[in-house]
Design a protein around this motif. Sequence first.
Motif, PDB file in Angstrom:
ATOM      1  N   TYR A 119       0.421  -1.580   0.025  1.00  3.60           N
ATOM      2  CA  TYR A 119       0.180   0.212  -0.224  1.00  3.60           C
ATOM      3  C   TYR A 119       0.691   1.322  -0.087  1.00  3.60           C
ATOM      4  O   TYR A 119       0.488   2.146  -0.634  1.00  3.60           O
ATOM      5  N   LEU A 120       2.406   1.353   1.102  1.00  3.57           N
ATOM      6  CA  LEU A 120       3.022   2.231   1.250  1.00  3.57           C
ATOM      7  C   LEU A 120       4.096   2.534  -0.451  1.00  3.57           C
ATOM      8  O   LEU A 120       3.885   3.752  -1.149  1.00  3.57           O
ATOM      9  N   THR A 121       4.169   1.381  -0.950  1.00  5.24           N
ATOM     10  CA  THR A 121       4.547   1.650  -1.995  1.00  5.24           C
ATOM     11  C   THR A 121       3.896   2.243  -3.037  1.00  5.24           C
ATOM     12  O   THR A 121       4.411   3.296  -3.981  1.00  5.24           O
ATOM     13  N   ARG A 122       1.891   1.926  -3.601  1.00  8.71           N
ATOM     14  CA  ARG A 122       1.821   2.421  -4.192  1.00  8.71           C
ATOM     15  C   ARG A 122       1.388   4.359  -4.130  1.00  8.71           C
ATOM     16  O   ARG A 122       0.966   4.811  -4.952  1.00  8.71           O
ATOM     17  N   GLU A 123       0.891   3.808  -2.522  1.00  2.00           N
ATOM     18  CA  GLU A 123       1.048   5.946  -2.608  1.00  2.00           C
ATOM     19  C   GLU A 123       2.030   6.763  -3.057  1.00  2.00           C
ATOM     20  O   GLU A 123       1.947   7.481  -3.170  1.00  2.00           O
ATOM     21  N   ILE A 124       3.432   5.903  -2.190  1.00  2.00           N
ATOM     22  CA  ILE A 124       4.629   6.562  -3.287  1.00  2.00           C
ATOM     23  C   ILE A 124       4.791   7.075  -4.287  1.00  2.00           C
ATOM     24  O   ILE A 124       4.964   8.134  -4.739  1.00  2.00           O
ATOM     25  N   ALA A 125       4.736   6.398  -5.157  1.00  2.00           N
ATOM     26  CA  ALA A 125       4.260   6.089  -6.685  1.00  2.00           C
ATOM     27  C   ALA A 125       3.547   6.887  -6.838  1.00  2.00           C
ATOM     28  O   ALA A 125       3.671   7.952  -7.861  1.00  2.00           O
ATOM     29  N   GLY A 126       2.279   6.924  -6.335  1.00  2.00           N
ATOM     30  CA  GLY A 126       1.301   7.993  -6.685  1.00  2.00           C
ATOM     31  C   GLY A 126       1.632   9.474  -6.296  1.00  2.00           C
ATOM     32  O   GLY A 126       1.778  10.252  -6.963  1.00  2.00           O
ATOM     33  N   LEU A 127       2.236   9.577  -5.218  1.00  4.36           N
ATOM     34  CA  LEU A 127       2.884  10.518  -5.288  1.00  4.36           C
ATOM     35  C   LEU A 127       4.011  10.948  -5.636  1.00  4.36           C
ATOM     36  O   LEU A 127       4.454  12.397  -6.687  1.00  4.36           O
ATOM     37  N   ARG A 128       4.788  10.314  -6.398  1.00  5.66           N
ATOM     38  CA  ARG A 128       5.634  10.970  -7.654  1.00  5.66           C
ATOM     39  C   ARG A 128       5.514  11.707  -9.185  1.00  5.66           C
ATOM     40  O   ARG A 128       5.607  11.877  -9.497  1.00  5.66           O
ATOM     41  N   LEU A 129       4.560  10.222  -9.216  1.00  3.57           N
ATOM     42  CA  LEU A 129       4.285  10.598 -10.207  1.00  3.57           C
ATOM     43  C   LEU A 129       2.919  12.212 -10.394  1.00  3.57           C
ATOM     44  O   LEU A 129       2.999  13.480 -11.129  1.00  3.57           O
ATOM     45  N   SER A 130       2.045  12.305  -9.291  1.00  8.36           N
ATOM     46  CA  SER A 130       1.485  13.806  -8.889  1.00  8.36           C
ATOM     47  C   SER A 130       3.012  14.837  -8.740  1.00  8.36           C
ATOM     48  O   SER A 130       2.616  16.300  -9.711  1.00  8.36           O
ATOM     49  N   MET A 131       3.971  14.527  -8.152  1.00  6.88           N
ATOM     50  CA  MET A 131       5.232  15.929  -8.456  1.00  6.88           C
ATOM     51  C   MET A 131       5.112  15.706  -9.445  1.00  6.88           C
ATOM     52  O   MET A 131       6.055  16.629  -9.869  1.00  6.88           O
ATOM     53  N   GLY A 132       5.160  14.628 -10.649  1.00  6.14           N
ATOM     54  CA  GLY A 132       6.328  15.291 -11.580  1.00  6.14           C
ATOM     55  C   GLY A 132       5.200  15.959 -12.663  1.00  6.14           C
ATOM     56  O   GLY A 132       5.974  16.418 -13.334  1.00  6.14           O
ATOM     57  N   GLU A 133       4.011  16.497 -11.788  1.00  4.32           N
ATOM     58  CA  GLU A 133       3.446  17.340 -12.809  1.00  4.32           C
ATOM     59  C   GLU A 133       3.443  18.732 -12.422  1.00  4.32           C
ATOM     60  O   GLU A 133       2.804  19.940 -13.442  1.00  4.32           O
ATOM     61  N   LEU A 134       3.895  18.697 -11.241  1.00  7.12           N
ATOM     62  CA  LEU A 134       4.383  19.930 -10.248  1.00  7.12           C
ATOM     63  C   LEU A 134       5.724  20.451 -11.204  1.00  7.12           C
ATOM     64  O   LEU A 134       6.236  20.471 -11.330  1.00  7.12           O
ATOM     65  N   ALA A 135       5.381  22.124 -10.584  1.00  9.30           N
ATOM     66  CA  ALA A 135       6.635  22.786 -11.223  1.00  9.30           C
ATOM     67  C   ALA A 135       6.713  22.557  -9.849  1.00  9.30           C
ATOM     68  O   ALA A 135       6.547  23.485  -9.094  1.00  9.30           O
ATOM     69  N   THR A 136       8.976  22.451 -10.220  1.00  5.21           N
ATOM     70  CA  THR A 136       9.489  23.194  -9.154  1.00  5.21           C
ATOM     71  C   THR A 136      10.129  24.752  -9.091  1.00  5.21           C
ATOM     72  O   THR A 136       9.415  25.187 -10.307  1.00  5.21           O
ATOM     73  N   ARG A 137      10.643  24.892  -8.178  1.00  7.62           N
ATOM     74  CA  ARG A 137      11.435  25.652  -7.767  1.00  7.62           C
ATOM     75  C   ARG A 137      12.353  26.062  -8.528  1.00  7.62           C
ATOM     76  O   ARG A 137      12.469  26.784  -9.560  1.00  7.62           O
ATOM     77  N   ASP A 138      13.086  24.658  -9.029  1.00 12.33           N
ATOM     78  CA  ASP A 138      13.896  25.095  -9.574  1.00 12.33           C
ATOM     79  C   ASP A 138      14.121  25.580 -11.459  1.00 12.33           C
ATOM     80  O   ASP A 138      14.276  26.075 -12.703  1.00 12.33           O
ATOM     81  N   PHE A 139      12.434  24.220 -11.694  1.00 10.44           N
ATOM     82  CA  PHE A 139      11.944  25.173 -13.297  1.00 10.44           C
ATOM     83  C   PHE A 139      11.522  26.209 -13.014  1.00 10.44           C
ATOM     84  O   PHE A 139      11.542  26.896 -14.582  1.00 10.44           O
ATOM     85  N   LEU A 140      10.287  27.015 -12.839  1.00  9.52           N
ATOM     86  CA  LEU A 140      10.031  28.105 -12.683  1.00  9.52           C
ATOM     87  C   LEU A 140      11.658  29.089 -12.703  1.00  9.52           C
ATOM     88  O   LEU A 140      11.266  29.697 -13.555  1.00  9.52           O
ATOM     89  N   ARG A 141      12.209  29.078 -11.763  1.00  7.31           N
ATOM     90  CA  ARG A 141      13.259  29.733 -12.345  1.00  7.31           C
ATOM     91  C   ARG A 141      13.934  29.730 -13.444  1.00  7.31           C
ATOM     92  O   ARG A 141      14.378  30.566 -14.325  1.00  7.31           O
TER      93      ARG A 141
END
Length: 155
Positions: A119-141
């Motif tokens: 369950y935790l592995t699936r949750e972490i994988a889901g978080l990684r996928l959703s984090m991949g869609e977020l703009a990071t500070r370095d990307f914005l800079r």
Amino acid sequence: MAADRLDQPRELRRSFRPHYDPEAFGRLSEEIARFLGTARFLVYMTCFVAIWISWNVLSPAHLRFDPYPFIFLTLMLSLQASYAAPLILLAQNRQDDRDRVTYEQDRLTSERNQADIEYLTREIAGLRLSMGELATRDFLRSELQRFNEERPEAS
């Protein structure tokens, strides 16, 4: 009839058979088996046999235990062994039962832990996928820097 009712306990019937508590007898057998497996028991038994042999070899004939003392010693040791073996087997069976329960509990705990990990592995994988869609500070800079470089200079 009161005897036919299933919600009422049966009256105790007197029997000529002796009644014993199997649990108490099992605990006693385990204690005896534990003692038989100690060095203290071996020392006691060795001292007993040595004293028996010494007494029957060195003492006068009229003070000896029996005209054939070593046959009686063999009989006593055989009697002790005949009681020790079933007690040890009973103690082993009780230990096997406890081990079986422990193994079952360990297996269930392991299954729950495995399910939690999956369950935790699936949750972490889901978080990684959703984090991949977020703009990071370095990307914005980097985007702002590229935008400033591409923008025509305001004069």
